[in-house]
Scaffold this motif. Structure first.
Motif, PDB file in Angstrom:
ATOM      1  N   THR A  94      -4.549  10.892  -3.685  1.00 43.08           N
ATOM      2  CA  THR A  94      -3.786  10.688  -4.927  1.00 43.08           C
ATOM      3  C   THR A  94      -4.579   9.901  -5.972  1.00 43.08           C
ATOM      4  O   THR A  94      -4.566  10.268  -7.149  1.00 43.08           O
ATOM      5  CB  THR A  94      -2.453   9.954  -4.653  1.00 43.08           C
ATOM      6  OG1 THR A  94      -2.722   8.803  -3.873  1.00 43.08           O
ATOM      7  CG2 THR A  94      -1.474  10.846  -3.942  1.00 43.08           C
ATOM      8  N   THR A  95      -5.256   8.834  -5.545  1.00 46.97           N
ATOM      9  CA  THR A  95      -5.980   7.996  -6.524  1.00 46.97           C
ATOM     10  C   THR A  95      -7.102   8.769  -7.182  1.00 46.97           C
ATOM     11  O   THR A  95      -7.265   8.714  -8.404  1.00 46.97           O
ATOM     12  CB  THR A  95      -6.559   6.724  -5.868  1.00 46.97           C
ATOM     13  OG1 THR A  95      -7.251   7.074  -4.689  1.00 46.97           O
ATOM     14  CG2 THR A  95      -5.500   5.715  -5.573  1.00 46.97           C
ATOM     15  N   ASN A 122      -3.740   9.298   2.312  1.00 52.60           N
ATOM     16  CA  ASN A 122      -2.931   9.783   1.181  1.00 52.60           C
ATOM     17  C   ASN A 122      -3.356   9.124  -0.134  1.00 52.60           C
ATOM     18  O   ASN A 122      -3.424   9.775  -1.184  1.00 52.60           O
ATOM     19  CB  ASN A 122      -1.445   9.510   1.429  1.00 52.60           C
ATOM     20  CG  ASN A 122      -0.882  10.371   2.537  1.00 52.60           C
ATOM     21  OD1 ASN A 122      -1.387  11.452   2.808  1.00 52.60           O
ATOM     22  ND2 ASN A 122       0.173   9.886   3.200  1.00 52.60           N
ATOM     23  N   LEU A 123      -3.619   7.792  -0.066  1.00 51.24           N
ATOM     24  CA  LEU A 123      -4.060   7.047  -1.253  1.00 51.24           C
ATOM     25  C   LEU A 123      -5.376   7.610  -1.786  1.00 51.24           C
ATOM     26  O   LEU A 123      -5.583   7.708  -2.992  1.00 51.24           O
ATOM     27  CB  LEU A 123      -4.238   5.556  -0.924  1.00 51.24           C
ATOM     28  CG  LEU A 123      -2.988   4.684  -1.029  1.00 51.24           C
ATOM     29  CD1 LEU A 123      -3.222   3.334  -0.394  1.00 51.24           C
ATOM     30  CD2 LEU A 123      -2.571   4.499  -2.483  1.00 51.24           C
ATOM     31  N   LYS A 124      -6.276   7.970  -0.856  1.00 53.71           N
ATOM     32  CA  LYS A 124      -7.592   8.506  -1.238  1.00 53.71           C
ATOM     33  C   LYS A 124      -7.410   9.764  -2.093  1.00 53.71           C
ATOM     34  O   LYS A 124      -8.039   9.917  -3.142  1.00 53.71           O
ATOM     35  CB  LYS A 124      -8.393   8.813   0.026  1.00 53.71           C
ATOM     36  CG  LYS A 124      -9.830   9.224  -0.236  1.00 53.71           C
ATOM     37  CD  LYS A 124     -10.532   9.550   1.068  1.00 53.71           C
ATOM     38  CE  LYS A 124     -11.892  10.160   0.811  1.00 53.71           C
ATOM     39  NZ  LYS A 124     -12.547  10.573   2.050  1.00 53.71           N
ATOM     40  N   TYR A 129      -4.551   0.791  -9.506  1.00 54.07           N
ATOM     41  CA  TYR A 129      -5.868   1.097  -8.929  1.00 54.07           C
ATOM     42  C   TYR A 129      -6.692  -0.182  -8.788  1.00 54.07           C
ATOM     43  O   TYR A 129      -7.363  -0.392  -7.772  1.00 54.07           O
ATOM     44  CB  TYR A 129      -6.579   2.121  -9.825  1.00 54.07           C
ATOM     45  CG  TYR A 129      -7.823   2.725  -9.205  1.00 54.07           C
ATOM     46  CD1 TYR A 129      -7.773   3.367  -7.971  1.00 54.07           C
ATOM     47  CD2 TYR A 129      -9.051   2.663  -9.861  1.00 54.07           C
ATOM     48  CE1 TYR A 129      -8.904   3.922  -7.407  1.00 54.07           C
ATOM     49  CE2 TYR A 129     -10.185   3.217  -9.299  1.00 54.07           C
ATOM     50  CZ  TYR A 129     -10.110   3.848  -8.070  1.00 54.07           C
ATOM     51  OH  TYR A 129     -11.240   4.387  -7.511  1.00 54.07           O
ATOM     52  N   ASN A 183       1.024   4.054  -3.051  1.00 54.42           N
ATOM     53  CA  ASN A 183       0.856   5.494  -2.845  1.00 54.42           C
ATOM     54  C   ASN A 183       1.959   6.261  -3.582  1.00 54.42           C
ATOM     55  O   ASN A 183       1.708   7.273  -4.249  1.00 54.42           O
ATOM     56  CB  ASN A 183       0.905   5.784  -1.341  1.00 54.42           C
ATOM     57  CG  ASN A 183       0.491   7.204  -1.022  1.00 54.42           C
ATOM     58  OD1 ASN A 183      -0.146   7.868  -1.835  1.00 54.42           O
ATOM     59  ND2 ASN A 183       0.872   7.690   0.138  1.00 54.42           N
ATOM     60  N   GLU A 184       3.181   5.746  -3.483  1.00 58.76           N
ATOM     61  CA  GLU A 184       4.330   6.369  -4.139  1.00 58.76           C
ATOM     62  C   GLU A 184       4.184   6.341  -5.658  1.00 58.76           C
ATOM     63  O   GLU A 184       4.395   7.344  -6.348  1.00 58.76           O
ATOM     64  CB  GLU A 184       5.606   5.613  -3.705  1.00 58.76           C
ATOM     65  CG  GLU A 184       6.909   6.221  -4.189  1.00 58.76           C
ATOM     66  CD  GLU A 184       8.112   5.334  -3.866  1.00 58.76           C
ATOM     67  OE1 GLU A 184       8.975   5.195  -4.742  1.00 58.76           O
ATOM     68  OE2 GLU A 184       8.158   4.771  -2.739  1.00 58.76           O
ATOM     69  N   VAL A 234      -1.639   6.306   5.421  1.00 61.91           N
ATOM     70  CA  VAL A 234      -1.388   5.763   4.067  1.00 61.91           C
ATOM     71  C   VAL A 234      -2.690   5.760   3.264  1.00 61.91           C
ATOM     72  O   VAL A 234      -2.721   6.172   2.097  1.00 61.91           O
ATOM     73  CB  VAL A 234      -0.797   4.331   4.143  1.00 61.91           C
ATOM     74  CG1 VAL A 234      -0.607   3.740   2.746  1.00 61.91           C
ATOM     75  CG2 VAL A 234       0.526   4.328   4.885  1.00 61.91           C
ATOM     76  N   HIS A 239       1.215   8.495  -7.024  1.00 64.09           N
ATOM     77  CA  HIS A 239       1.573   9.912  -6.919  1.00 64.09           C
ATOM     78  C   HIS A 239       2.448  10.331  -8.105  1.00 64.09           C
ATOM     79  O   HIS A 239       2.321  11.443  -8.625  1.00 64.09           O
ATOM     80  CB  HIS A 239       2.329  10.153  -5.601  1.00 64.09           C
ATOM     81  CG  HIS A 239       2.575  11.599  -5.328  1.00 64.09           C
ATOM     82  ND1 HIS A 239       1.557  12.465  -4.971  1.00 64.09           N
ATOM     83  CD2 HIS A 239       3.724  12.354  -5.383  1.00 64.09           C
ATOM     84  CE1 HIS A 239       2.066  13.671  -4.823  1.00 64.09           C
ATOM     85  NE2 HIS A 239       3.385  13.641  -5.062  1.00 64.09           N
ATOM     86  N   LEU A 276       0.831  -1.210   0.000  1.00 66.07           N
ATOM     87  CA  LEU A 276       0.000   0.000   0.000  1.00 66.07           C
ATOM     88  C   LEU A 276       0.866   1.261   0.000  1.00 66.07           C
ATOM     89  O   LEU A 276       0.571   2.233  -0.696  1.00 66.07           O
ATOM     90  CB  LEU A 276      -0.934   0.000   1.211  1.00 66.07           C
ATOM     91  CG  LEU A 276      -2.042  -1.066   1.209  1.00 66.07           C
ATOM     92  CD1 LEU A 276      -2.844  -1.012   2.490  1.00 66.07           C
ATOM     93  CD2 LEU A 276      -2.971  -0.922   0.014  1.00 66.07           C
ATOM     94  N   LYS A 277       1.957   1.249   0.787  1.00 69.84           N
ATOM     95  CA  LYS A 277       2.874   2.400   0.810  1.00 69.84           C
ATOM     96  C   LYS A 277       3.506   2.617  -0.570  1.00 69.84           C
ATOM     97  O   LYS A 277       3.643   3.753  -1.041  1.00 69.84           O
ATOM     98  CB  LYS A 277       3.965   2.178   1.863  1.00 69.84           C
ATOM     99  CG  LYS A 277       3.453   2.328   3.298  1.00 69.84           C
ATOM    100  CD  LYS A 277       4.480   1.856   4.291  1.00 69.84           C
ATOM    101  CE  LYS A 277       3.884   1.782   5.704  1.00 69.84           C
ATOM    102  NZ  LYS A 277       4.802   1.103   6.638  1.00 69.84           N
TER     103      LYS A 277
END
Length: 938
Positions: A878-879, A874-876, A848, A835-836, A871, A839, A831-832
């Protein structure tokens, strides 16, 4: 440690002698943009594409090991979906001949395949009772529909309705709503298995066929249409005949509305059409236009029906009205009583019956623009027949246009032989003898014969001798392809024939308990001056039991005779005195052979064992359990103690008679192997099977080490057992009508392992980097960081970029199942990393999909983990931003392409992406309708 003996591996070289397998279905494919010419047919594990006009093979779509069970071409004609016996589906490109996509979801053979009208979705039904919907564009499974209790026989998409109809051997027809993925209607009006279905009259009628000779016709009413007041009534003049009405009352249809609040369709039985065949239906199908309906049973007759369109129905109705008025006028001045309606037999009219030369296993048809129907039949006896039917004729009669027969025998090949130079191969069956060129695999001679059981090439390779079931010996000349001589050799079947080592004669063994010795001689031919070859009977050896097999020893001193009493008797050839009796088999010895040095004799029996005997004292050296069924053929390799056996278990095995070891198994045939032949130098093996195929195996230069072979077998067994294990359970998923489309295979496990290894490497490298930074800080200077060799191989990329590379290589069809078997301990790191990556905007769509699936299956654990809250937040962000960006780019590109299309159309006045003829016909229809309305007003 002693030296290990090395052997040379035999590998598959070619498959020939097969026109089409009778297991799957035939389908027209558009090759080079031409429809109605090329036909795709199953051929064991491959798919052959034949040019029906030339009778040539134009393309081979190569499979793996499993037999093909189902075919379905895509609507655009560029792809062909192929279902296999193990439940896998491969989508081939007809342009390149390569398999682009593989779907693994079913546990048993695929029995039905169907594309939707756009070709984006593919639905499959299987013997495992499940129906799976696949997304071809995304290369992934959407969902599994569970409900049938027996094998699924047919699946049909309804255009633009997002509905699916499936039938099964459990006597049910199920309707599925694909929006909510549930079964909203089950039709249980059939007493036996539903073997086929077809939609006609613009999807307003459904026809089903079962084990009786009745084709049941159902009217379909869409509830949305009924509710819409602007829509016209879908049913016009469609009332059954009085007989059909009675039948409807008798066969009252029960409808199990599992979700009565969400009913979308009404189905009512209209009546029945009677087939002429009394046995069960095998195939029921319509052509692409839906104007022609055809079906066949287990016999050789194809029944063709014509379905009237709405316009034609209206015309017929008007004609009937006029007749009724005229009749009423003649009888009395009153108006005709009641409504005038068309009967079902008038709406679905029988056109003709086509009788094929053998039992029909499958068919496909295509209606040309000229109104000519082209029908192709795949027959049980290895033939493809093509018929043309002129529908505009007064009495339509089918004319056979062509048939593809030369490429194989009509029945199973029972005997094979190699010529002395190893170039020609002889194969003989119940109706013909064929000579094949080993290098080109082309049939160079076909000669009619009686039921052949054994054969040999006469020294010189100019003639061949065939031993038949009726006890005759037939001598053929290969140059002219003619039968030179027929002799009544035995009173029963000639089971075996063997050439003497001095090549001056041969010996035959038959069911009349005799072994007969023959010599070659030249006799004067009455028709020509030259002498011709003939066979002269020299002597006979009378025995107490039927003779099954005879073999000479290489020094021509001994003759081995296998008898029906399960023994093998050895005789001296010169005096015909008894020498040895080899007994030990529990069932008759069907095949045997003597080694090149005359020291060993190997016997193969119906008791599934092979025994190796010494020919000096008749002692049994070893008994080997060789096959899971009868051993049908046994042959030693020239100048060695290695021998091959063929069994009814569809396998060919190689053995070492000195070490009594199994060397290798040649797997390829899908049914019983009847016979095989070895070339004189031992480089080639040819085998024949009940699956109608002949296979050529070639000795390669690759060494085969037994220990490695055993290790590979163990690995294969382990992989098979892993694939058969229970599927992992998804948290929160109910065991209802739907489920995940994919299934766990050894490939998905390997993918999960690769992802785990990549994350482990990422963790190690990040830990090393932290340590390195601490060392540099302590030292107060920059120390070069050692790069991992794997990362160096990828071009000195970062550990996180390596994980992304591994993810990119995962097949989309295997992604979900791989993530399902991935332990949760690896998910936080993933998941981390996601996110990277997101982004940075790389591989947004793939990541996705993986992210949503991980959140779905590990929802509880992720939400309860405090470490992952930031995490996920942040994903919410960026995605959502990245996906909306990707959507905007797609929308912009689509608008740009549409603009370019309009520009080109305006410039060239050419219709793109649409058939101009269809538009023209539509305009013509509207114009006629308008003219009629004007006339009516006038």
């Amino acid at each position: 440690m002693g030296l290990t003996r090395q052997y040379l591996r035999y590998g598959p070289a070619a498959l020939f002698g097969l026109v089409a397998s009778a297991r799957g279905n035939a389908a027209f494919v558009a090759l080079r943009g031409e429809r109605g010419r090329c036909l795709a047919v199953p051929a064991c594990e491959h798919v052959f594409v034949w040019d029906t006009r030339k009778g040539e093979k134009v393309l081979i779509l190569k499979g793996l090991k499993q037999e093909v069970s189902c075919l379905c071409p895509s609507p655009d004609g560029l792809h062909l979906a192929v279902g296999y016996e193990d439940g896998s589906i491969r989508v081939f490109s007809l342009l390149s001949g390569e398999a682009n996509i593989t779907f693994n979801g079913h546990k048993a053979a695929v029995t039905a395949l169907q594309y939707d009208h756009l070709g984006g979705w593919l639905v499959s039904g299987s013997k495992d009772t499940d129906v799976i919907v696949w997304d071809v564009i995304n290369e992934s499974g959407l969902y599994r529909l569970k409900g049938h209790k027996d094998a699924v026989t047919q699946v049909l998409f309804l255009k633009e309705k997002n509905l699916l109809v499936t039938s099964g051997k459990d006597t049910l027809v199920k309707w599925w709503d694909l929006d909510t993925q549930h079964c909203f209607k089950t039709m249980v009006g059939h007493r036996t298995e539903v073997w086929g279905m077809a939609l006609i009259s613009e999807e307003k009628r459904l026809i089903t066929g079962s084990a009786d000779s009745e084709l049941r016709v159902w009217d379909i009413t869409y509830i949305q249409e009924e509710k819409d007041p602007d829509e016209p009534e879908s049913k016009k003049g469609k009332v059954p005949t009085p007989g059909a009405e009675e039948n409807t009352e008798e066969d009252e249809t029960l409808e199990l509305d599992e979700h009565p609040e969400e009913r979308l369709v009404k189905c009512s039985k209209v009546g029945s059409i009677m087939r002429e065949g009394r046995d069960r239906l095998v195939t029921l199908a319509t052509d692409q236009t839906g104007k022609i309906l055809a079906c066949h049973g287990t016999d050789a007759v194809l029944e063709v029906f014509s379905v009237l369109s709405e316009e034609e129905t209206q015309k017929q109705l008007e004609k009937k009205m006029k007749k009724a008025k005229k009749k009423a006028k003649q009888s009395s001045e009153e108006k005709p009583e009641g409504r005038v309606e068309l009967s079902l037999q008038e709406e679905i009219q029988r056109v003709t019956n086509i009788r094929a030369s053998s039992k029909i296993k499958s068919f496909d048809m295509i209606l040309s623009t000229k109104g000519e129907l082209k029908i192709v039949l795949l027959l049980q006896n290895n033939i493809i027949e093509s018929y043309n039917l002129n529908l505009s004729a007064q009495v339509p009669q089918a004319v056979r246009a062509s048939s593809i027969t030369i490429g194989g025998h009509r029945s199973d090949v029972r005997t094979l032989a190699f010529s002395s130079d190893n170039i020609a191969i002889l194969s003989a069956a119940a109706e013909s003898v064929k000579i094949w060129n080993r290098m080109t695999l082309q049939c160079i001679r076909t000669m009619d014969c009686e039921y052949a059981l054994c054969s040999l090439f006469v020294p010189g390779d100019r003639q061949v001798i065939i031993g038949t079931k009726t006890g005759k010996l037939q001598l053929y000349d290969l140059a002219s392809g003619s039968l030179m001589e027929t002799l009544d050799a035995h009173d029963g079947a000639v089971w075996s024939i063997a050439l003497s080592p001095d090549q001056r004669g041969f010996v035959t063994g038959g069911a009349d308990k005799c072994v007969r010795f023959w010599e070659f001689e030249l006799v004067k031919d009455e028709s020509s001056v030259q002498k011709r070859l003939s066979m002269k009977h020299v002597r006979v050896l009378q025995l107490d039991e039927d003779v099954l097999c005879v073999r000479f020893s290489p020094n021509q001193k001994l003759l081995a005779v296998s008898l029906l009493d399960c023994t093998v008797k050895i005789f001296y050839i010169d005096t015909l005195k008894f020498f040895l009796s080899l007994y030990g088999h529990k069932l008759p010895v069907l095949c045997m052979d003597i080694s090149y040095d005359g020291t060993l004799i190997a016997t193969g029996s119906a008791d599934r064992n092979v025994k190796i005997w010494g020919l000096d004292f008749g002692d049994c050296h070893r008994s080997l359990f060789a096959h899971d069924d009868s051993v049908m053929y046994l042959k030693f390799v020239a100048k060695s103690h290695l021998f091959f056996t063929a069994g009814k278990d569809s396998k060919i095995k190689q053995w070492d008679a000195d070490k009594f070891e199994h060397i290798q198994t040649l797997e390829g045939h899908h049914q019983e192997v009847w016979c095989l032949a070895l070339s004189s130098n031992g480089d080639y093996v040819v085998s024949a099977s009940h699956d109608k195929s002949l296979r050529l195996w070639e000795r390669t230069r690759e060494p085969l080490v037994l220990e490695e072979e055993r290790e590979m077998q163990r690995e294969a067994e382990y992989e098979e057992s892993v694939a058969k294990e229970e599927q992992p359970v998804v948290a929160g998923e109910t065991q209802g009508e739907t489920g995940l489309a994919g299934r766990k295979t050894i490939e998905t496990i390997k993918v999960a392992e690769r992802i785990m290894e990549a994350i482990e490497l990422y963790r190690e490298e990040m830990a090393k980097l932290k340590e390195h930074e601490a060392i540099c800080k302590a030292a107060g200077k920059e120390i070069p960081f050692p790069v991992n060799p794997i990362l160096r191989a990828y071009g000195n990329i970062t550990p996180s970029a390596y994980v992304l590379e591994v993810f990119k290589k995962v097949k989309l069809s295997e992604l979900e199942e791989s993530l399902l078997v991935l332990p949760f301990s690896y998910v936080p790191d993933l998941l981390k990393l996601f996110n990277e990556y997101i982004h940075l905007g790389s591989e947004v769509e793939l990541l996705y999909r993986a992210l949503l699936f991980l959140l779905k299956i590990h929802f509880g654990q992720i939400t309860s983990n405090q470490m992952l809250v930031t995490v996920i937040e942040n994903l919410k962000k960026t995605t959502i931003s990245r996906v909306s960006e990707a959507r905007d780019v797609l929308g912009f590109n689509m608008a740009g392409l549409q603009y370019l299309k309009r520009e080109i159309e305006a410039k060239d006045e050419v219709m793109f992406f649409a058939d101009a003829t269809d538009r023209f016909e539509e305009k013509k229809r509207k114009r006629k309708k308008k003219e009629k309305m004007i006339l009516a007003v006038l």
